[in-house]
Design an enzyme around this catalytic site. Sequence first.
Site, short mmCIF file in Angstrom:
data_model
loop_
_atom_site.label_atom_id
_atom_site.label_comp_id
_atom_site.label_asym_id
_atom_site.label_seq_id
_atom_site.Cartn_x
_atom_site.Cartn_y
_atom_site.Cartn_z
CE LYS A 100 -4.36 -1.70 1.70
NZ LYS A 100 -5.48 -1.54 2.56
CE LYS A 182 -5.27 -6.15 -1.56
NZ LYS A 182 -5.77 -6.16 -0.22
CE LYS A 185 -12.00 -0.06 0.20
NZ LYS A 185 -12.22 -1.32 0.82
#
Length: 316
Positions: A100, A182, A185
């Site tokens: 992230k 993956k 959103k």
Amino acid sequence: NLHLGNYLGAVKRFVELQDANAMCIYCLVDLHAITNWQDPKELRQNTIEVTAAFLACGLRQENSIIFNQSQVPTHTELAWIFNCVTRMGWLNRMTQFKDKAGKDKENASSGLFIYPNLMAADILVYKATHVPVGNDQKQHLELTRDIAARINHHFGAVFTLPEPYIRKRGARIMSLQDPDKKMSKSDPNHNSYIGLTDQDSIIKKKIMKAVTDSQASVVSDSSRPGIRNLIDLYQLLSHDSIDAIERRYQHSSYKPFKEDLADLLINFLSPIREKFHAIRDDHTELTRIITSGNEYAQARAQTTLDRLKDKTGFAL
Ligand code: AMP
């Protein structure tokens, strides 16, 4: 703003557990959401909309507790104690933070780095035995167990060690545009994920554009992540075996397979979307559900926190 990966990896299992009469507690994690900078109006709206999406997917207030994390302050209080238990080395191993934060690690919030501790609090405060999550959360579940074991070892049995409840196949739904990543959103390319409330025409467009490869055969192979991911989706929605799917499309190109997959998705998602739209604007009812969940959750969570505070030396 839930997507198909959230549904197949997590929410579908929430409903299965509920329907098997397990005692279930589900949390609207707005404190986790602010590890990325938020628009306050959107955050509030999203909490309500995720509640509506949970109900549209089949959770029922009579059978499951649905509550809002930020309204149960025990979570953050417990998370602080966990911040002091978890070693930096444990957190440094978390691949989600690396994924992230990416190259922009210095600008990531410290909340993003320590969020697994808050997640551990979300789980351990209710003495959860099973946690239905996607495969991407397995490492955080292991960290949760390490925290629980360390506390139990030093201060006596306080916590139950939870088990991840993860499906084997399709536990990680991949991006439609970059099948090595993956489905997420936060991906800026909206064609990479299918939202639970996407219109039929959008679903079809996204599936038809999904990245595959030049081999043009509908065969599930780990060296071909694009078509493998689409076959997984087909399998999860149709419940046909992978062999049967491969046989059905052995003489066909990608196009008819993708058209059939789009139809399966549309048939599956359109009732969820309709139900979502029917309940989304009933803020009074949604707020009532969340408020009653908050009261229940707070009472249970406080019992665990009081016990831990007593064991660890806080004067109550
Ligand atoms: P997040 O969207 O990261 O807040 O995750 C919410 C839940 O959905 C967690 O249980 C995740 O494990 C699950 N999840 C998120 N993305 C995926 C995915 N692409 N495939 C399977 N499960 C997922």
